[in-house]
Design a protein around this motif. Structure first.
Motif, PDB file in Angstrom:
ATOM      1  N   CYS A  90       0.831  -1.207   0.000  1.00 33.25           N
ATOM      2  CA  CYS A  90       0.000   0.000   0.000  1.00 33.25           C
ATOM      3  C   CYS A  90       0.867   1.260   0.000  1.00 33.25           C
ATOM      4  N   ALA A  91       1.938   1.243   0.782  1.00 26.93           N
ATOM      5  CA  ALA A  91       2.840   2.409   0.809  1.00 26.93           C
ATOM      6  C   ALA A  91       3.486   2.627  -0.556  1.00 26.93           C
ATOM      7  N   VAL A  92       3.882   1.542  -1.209  1.00 27.87           N
ATOM      8  CA  VAL A  92       4.488   1.650  -2.547  1.00 27.87           C
ATOM      9  C   VAL A  92       3.459   2.182  -3.547  1.00 27.87           C
ATOM     10  N   LEU A  93       2.230   1.678  -3.495  1.00 28.37           N
ATOM     11  CA  LEU A  93       1.182   2.159  -4.403  1.00 28.37           C
ATOM     12  C   LEU A  93       0.917   3.652  -4.204  1.00 28.37           C
ATOM     13  N   LEU A  94       0.814   4.073  -2.953  1.00 31.84           N
ATOM     14  CA  LEU A  94       0.547   5.485  -2.691  1.00 31.84           C
ATOM     15  C   LEU A  94       1.722   6.367  -3.095  1.00 31.84           C
ATOM     16  N   THR A  95       2.928   5.890  -2.886  1.00 31.26           N
ATOM     17  CA  THR A  95       4.097   6.648  -3.310  1.00 31.26           C
ATOM     18  C   THR A  95       4.124   6.776  -4.829  1.00 31.26           C
ATOM     19  N   GLY A  96       3.839   5.689  -5.527  1.00 27.82           N
ATOM     20  CA  GLY A  96       3.768   5.729  -6.984  1.00 27.82           C
ATOM     21  C   GLY A  96       2.677   6.664  -7.475  1.00 27.82           C
ATOM     22  N   ASP A  97       1.537   6.646  -6.798  1.00 28.85           N
ATOM     23  CA  ASP A  97       0.430   7.523  -7.168  1.00 28.85           C
ATOM     24  C   ASP A  97       0.827   8.995  -6.994  1.00 28.85           C
ATOM     25  N   ARG A  98       1.490   9.305  -5.900  1.00 28.33           N
ATOM     26  CA  ARG A  98       1.928  10.697  -5.676  1.00 28.33           C
ATOM     27  C   ARG A  98       2.976  11.112  -6.693  1.00 28.33           C
ATOM     28  N   ALA A  99       3.889  10.220  -7.022  1.00 25.05           N
ATOM     29  CA  ALA A  99       4.919  10.550  -8.019  1.00 25.05           C
ATOM     30  C   ALA A  99       4.272  10.790  -9.380  1.00 25.05           C
ATOM     31  N   LEU A 100       3.321   9.946  -9.753  1.00 24.03           N
ATOM     32  CA  LEU A 100       2.613  10.112 -11.016  1.00 24.03           C
ATOM     33  C   LEU A 100       1.835  11.425 -11.032  1.00 24.03           C
ATOM     34  N   ASP A 101       1.211  11.760  -9.905  1.00 25.20           N
ATOM     35  CA  ASP A 101       0.475  13.019  -9.806  1.00 25.20           C
ATOM     36  C   ASP A 101       1.409  14.215  -9.994  1.00 25.20           C
ATOM     37  N   ARG A 102       2.610  14.137  -9.418  1.00 24.16           N
ATOM     38  CA  ARG A 102       3.581  15.230  -9.589  1.00 24.16           C
ATOM     39  C   ARG A 102       3.995  15.368 -11.048  1.00 24.16           C
ATOM     40  N   VAL A 103       4.234  14.251 -11.718  1.00 24.01           N
ATOM     41  CA  VAL A 103       4.619  14.297 -13.131  1.00 24.01           C
ATOM     42  C   VAL A 103       3.497  14.908 -13.957  1.00 24.01           C
ATOM     43  N   ILE A 104       2.270  14.542 -13.673  1.00 22.82           N
ATOM     44  CA  ILE A 104       1.130  15.090 -14.410  1.00 22.82           C
ATOM     45  C   ILE A 104       1.016  16.592 -14.177  1.00 22.82           C
ATOM     46  N   ARG A 105       1.215  17.035 -12.924  1.00 25.29           N
ATOM     47  CA  ARG A 105       1.153  18.479 -12.628  1.00 25.29           C
ATOM     48  C   ARG A 105       2.266  19.238 -13.343  1.00 25.29           C
ATOM     49  N   ILE A 106       3.460  18.667 -13.360  1.00 20.08           N
ATOM     50  CA  ILE A 106       4.582  19.325 -14.045  1.00 20.08           C
ATOM     51  C   ILE A 106       4.308  19.409 -15.543  1.00 20.08           C
ATOM     52  N   ALA A 107       3.783  18.339 -16.118  1.00 22.43           N
ATOM     53  CA  ALA A 107       3.467  18.331 -17.549  1.00 22.43           C
ATOM     54  C   ALA A 107       2.371  19.340 -17.862  1.00 22.43           C
ATOM     55  N   ALA A 108       1.384  19.453 -16.978  1.00 26.75           N
ATOM     56  CA  ALA A 108       0.297  20.408 -17.210  1.00 26.75           C
ATOM     57  C   ALA A 108       0.814  21.841 -17.137  1.00 26.75           C
ATOM     58  N   ARG A 109       1.742  22.120 -16.244  1.00 26.49           N
ATOM     59  CA  ARG A 109       2.312  23.463 -16.136  1.00 26.49           C
ATOM     60  C   ARG A 109       3.168  23.804 -17.350  1.00 26.49           C
ATOM     61  N   SER A 110       3.874  22.819 -17.869  1.00 24.74           N
ATOM     62  CA  SER A 110       4.722  23.095 -19.034  1.00 24.74           C
ATOM     63  C   SER A 110       3.887  23.298 -20.296  1.00 24.74           C
ATOM     64  N   ASP A 111       2.628  22.836 -20.272  1.00 23.05           N
ATOM     65  CA  ASP A 111       1.740  23.049 -21.407  1.00 23.05           C
ATOM     66  C   ASP A 111       1.097  24.439 -21.371  1.00 23.05           C
TER      67      ASP A 111
END
Length: 119
Positions: A90-111
């Motif tokens: 569960c900790a690994v899944l949540l960490t992966g989810d947060r990392a993916l969310d950060r990547v999506i936010r960074i990509a959205a800002r660069s757009d």
């Protein structure tokens, strides 16, 4: 499976305590994350609840085993390792989810899109 020593139980206790602290502090949902993806927020909430519950169970069983060798003889190793493994997953899944969310936010800002970040 090998027998666990007192040192092994102490180390497990430390790992479970740290996991419980991580679930309590780090894995929270920001308002903007809930607005972006209701399904993702529900997923994270359920995984966090399962992770916290199984971590607490493993922590209590390890604590009992550490301080009562008689109780440890009656507690099967799997009763500690199964909830502990679920908690780590569960900790690994949540960490992966947060990392993916950060990547999506960074990509959205660069757009060029502007958005607020609540955490």
């Amino acid at each position: 499976m090998r027998e666990l020593s007192g040192g092994d139980l102490g180390m497990l206790l430390s790992v479970f305590a740290l996991l419980l602290i991580a679930f309590g502090i780090d894995f929270h949902l920001s308002r903007s994350a809930v607005r972006r993806s209701r399904r993702g927020a529900i997923f994270a909430s359920i995984v966090s609840l399962v992770g916290e519950s199984t971590t607490a169970l493993a922590l209590v069983l390890t604590w009992i085993a550490l301080w009562s060798p008689v109780a440890w003889e009656k507690i099967d190793d799997l009763l500690v390792f199964i909830p502990g493994t679920i908690a780590v997953v569960c900790a690994v899944l949540l960490t992966g989810d947060r990392a993916l969310d950060r990547v999506i936010r960074i990509a959205a800002r660069s757009d060029g899109s502007s958005g607020t970040d609540d955490g």
